[in-house]
Enzyme design. Structure first.
Site, short mmCIF file in Angstrom:
data_model
loop_
_atom_site.label_atom_id
_atom_site.label_comp_id
_atom_site.label_asym_id
_atom_site.label_seq_id
_atom_site.Cartn_x
_atom_site.Cartn_y
_atom_site.Cartn_z
N HIS B 100 0.84 -1.21 0.00
CA HIS B 100 0.00 0.00 0.00
C HIS B 100 0.87 1.25 0.00
O HIS B 100 1.98 1.27 0.53
CB HIS B 100 -0.98 0.00 1.18
N ASP B 102 -0.26 4.35 1.06
CA ASP B 102 -0.60 5.37 2.06
C ASP B 102 0.11 5.14 3.39
O ASP B 102 0.61 4.04 3.67
CB ASP B 102 -2.12 5.44 2.28
N ASP B 126 6.38 1.24 7.34
CA ASP B 126 5.04 0.78 6.95
C ASP B 126 4.48 1.71 5.88
O ASP B 126 3.82 2.68 6.20
CB ASP B 126 4.16 0.74 8.20
N GLU B 156 -5.05 1.85 2.76
CA GLU B 156 -4.95 0.66 3.61
C GLU B 156 -5.05 1.01 5.08
O GLU B 156 -5.47 0.19 5.90
CB GLU B 156 -3.62 -0.07 3.33
N GLU B 157 -4.62 2.23 5.44
CA GLU B 157 -4.54 2.60 6.87
C GLU B 157 -5.86 3.13 7.42
O GLU B 157 -5.90 3.61 8.56
CB GLU B 157 -3.43 3.66 7.07
N GLU B 185 4.32 -5.98 3.69
CA GLU B 185 4.17 -5.32 4.99
C GLU B 185 5.39 -5.63 5.85
O GLU B 185 6.02 -6.68 5.69
CB GLU B 185 2.91 -5.87 5.70
N HIS B 359 3.73 3.02 12.55
CA HIS B 359 2.77 4.00 13.08
C HIS B 359 3.34 4.85 14.21
O HIS B 359 2.64 5.68 14.76
CB HIS B 359 1.48 3.35 13.58
#
Lengths: 383, 383
Positions: B100, B102, B126, B156-157, B185, B359
């Site tokens: 992903h 984003d 990530d 995705e987030e 990932e 994150h």
């Protein structure tokens, strides 16, 4: 809550201007005539038919101030939408009869209607029947055996800062001086003595956040709050006797919250508890008790109001007890008697209507109780 | 998240118009050139320096679509801010490498910076390092031993409905056909097989309202919810082995709420629980389990996503396991491998970066892991 009829405006206007300095242009005014010579049941119906939801008491306050200003034996003072009328006979005792003008929101239960021996309508029970009794006595007793202060106030059904009695106690405390106060709140015609105190506290369980997919890396604060609920579930409240009346304490959760996100082990859970304590405990003692009960958790006292002892051992209450008869009982809920207690005036609740139906859509009052309350208070004030 | 530099706009514009039909007036456009011949670490830094918080992926998607469109061995398709590039060599196997674009919101952690052998910056772990590996392989492997589909997607987030892979599976499922999918990932360079399912349920305790001053006339739903917390506190989660990997279930409160007013015994308390279940259970079986655990309470399933079995027993995975080496481990969190599982494509997670720092403000990726991941996947795709 504008009224459909506009009667007596001219007469009330003159009172308004004198008492409150006038209050604006004509289209916003609605006047109501109150005839204090009608019986208490009819007067209650007339009061119920003037909507006065908290914040909207002006029309009713105007009407009451106007009716009382006609009576030469009373001196009338106005403070916002509170009205105070007093005899000045120089009697050795002065007693206060107090009642609030506001109601909870109307719920399709206006206008009033009579079914059999019950009068229905918003505020019929809480507490326009009590206000009607006050007005009847004010109108009739030109020379009571005790000096009487009649207090009609606004904002009782809402937060304390809007309470007209609190405002009066700040603006004109001299109007609230007396040997005994009777609040004509619905008590089913029994004297209810004192009131319990109330305290709110936030009890917090802490944890450690983690992703809920790897929950074992955190510590769940909601699960931790289970121990707070354990305390509440096993708590045995006191039922102490104070000045001859038995109280019934309670410690209950009234709120709980904890959440970060749907996939996060939460790190905080707050249980809001409400402690209702008998009037043999002060606010400080109540706080100490709550902290002790929840030892090991963070406890923040967020709100508190002291209770009031029954006041029935006060000499000024003796005549009232005799006139009313029956066994007085303890008041569990917090009421404005506590405000009088803070001012140093013993106070009791006594009025027509079942407190259990107050605030309900089907609120009503037995007509016979209104008459009985009026008769007994008249007996007391003329003995 | 406009970029300070505006390079290569003209070139990208032509791609944009061809691929996406153009997207508006010039002042809203910013173009970025991606040089796929740079090493994966430098390419990761370049990707990190193009902010692409969920919903703002367009500049990055444009850059990737533009760079891939230059490669004659790939057919490029665009769907919103998702980009799919495929070889078409007629190989007996087709594998998917997916990532992903984003990131979570920028938290003062841009632009990227290198400290020692770590690259810092929002999305470095990530999962722009994984995207860099995808792009490097896409650029270099003109004739891989298996046909390869490179999938780059948005959203995705954030909530599932914004997930670009879900949208692709509806708009162009033919692009997601394959024998095995690898989601790049962060896994710390280990193959993580399958994922656990997740389910949310509201478990409700009911009571009866009463005034808290006369609490004994009601029934406190929050106190009643103590029994729900008892269940959670004593729950022993399973740790089943599925296709050779050990999973770790969990049943946790992630929210609790109950309150009417500060003076009311509440009649409802809702505990929101999150059940993370191993992929040997279906959603239906998980729901049955949750209902059984909370027997006696109202249980409403509000949200569920199935798990995915590891897929490592699939023949297509054998070559990958050989090339990567090491012991595969179970994935506890829910990831988009489950979306591939729903489409019938076995999927695993494998990528550079420690998932624990994803994150976080200090998010970073070891440069060596990026290179190692690229080398191992290249070995697999050229074996």
């Amino acid at each position: 809550m504008a009224l459909p009829l506009c009667v007596g405006v001219a007469r009330l206007l003159s009172h308004d201007r004198r008492l409150a300095g006038g209050h604006g242009a004509c289209p916003r005014l609605r006047g109501v005539d109150l005839d204090l010579s009608r019986d208490a049941a009819a007067l209650t119906a007339a009061l119920v038919d003037v909507p006065s939801v908290s914040g909207d008491e002006q029309v009713l306050a105007d009407a009451i101030a106007g009716a009382l200003a006609e009576l030469p034996h009373l001196t009338v003072r106005r403070d916002g939408n509170a009205v105070v009328a007093r005899t000045g006979l120089g009697r050795p005792q002065r007693v206060i009869l107090a009642g609030h003008l506001d109601t909870v929101p109307v719920a399709g239960n206006l206008p009033s209607r009579t079914e059999g021996d019950l009068l229905y309508g918003c505020g019929s029970c809480d507490m326009k029947s009590g206000v009607a009794v006050q007005l009847r006595l004010a109108g009739q007793l030109a020379e009571p055996s005790r000096d009487v202060t009649y207090v009609f106030y606004d904002g009782e059904e809402v937060e304390a800062e809007r309470n007209g009695l609190l405002r009066l106690s700040r603006n004109a405390p001299e109007l609230l001086v007396g040997d005994l106060a009777v609040l004509l709140e619905p008590t089913g015609g029994l004297i209810e003595g004192g009131c319990q105190g109330t305290m709110r506290a936030d009890v917090t369980a802490r944890g450690m956040r983690a992703h809920s997919a790897r929950w074992w890396r955190g510590h769940n604060a909601i699960h931790g709050a289970g121990a707070i609920l354990d305390v509440l579930r096993s708590y045995r409240p006191r039922e102490p006797e104070v000045d001859g009346l038995t109280y019934h304490e309670g410690l209950n959760a009234v709120g709980i919250s904890g959440a970060v996100a749907g996939n996060v082990i939460p790190d905080e859970c707050v249980v809001t508890v409400n402690y209702r304590f008998a009037p043999d405990r002060t606010v400080d003692q109540a706080a100490e008790h709550v902290r002790a009960v929840f030892g090991g958790f963070e406890v923040e006292i967020t709100d508190a109001a002291p209770g009031a002892r029954p006041g029935l051992t006060n000499p000024a209450a003796a005549g009232l007890l005799t006139a009313v008869g029956g066994m007085p009982r303890a008041k569990f809920g917090w009421t404005d008697v506590a405000r009088f207690a803070i001012l140093g005036v013993p106070a009791v609740n006594y009025g027509p209507g079942d407190p259990e139906v107050a605030h309900s859509v089907g609120e009503h009052v037995p007509l016979a109780q209104i008459a009985e309350c009026e008769a007994k208070l008249r007996a007391w004030l003329t003995a």
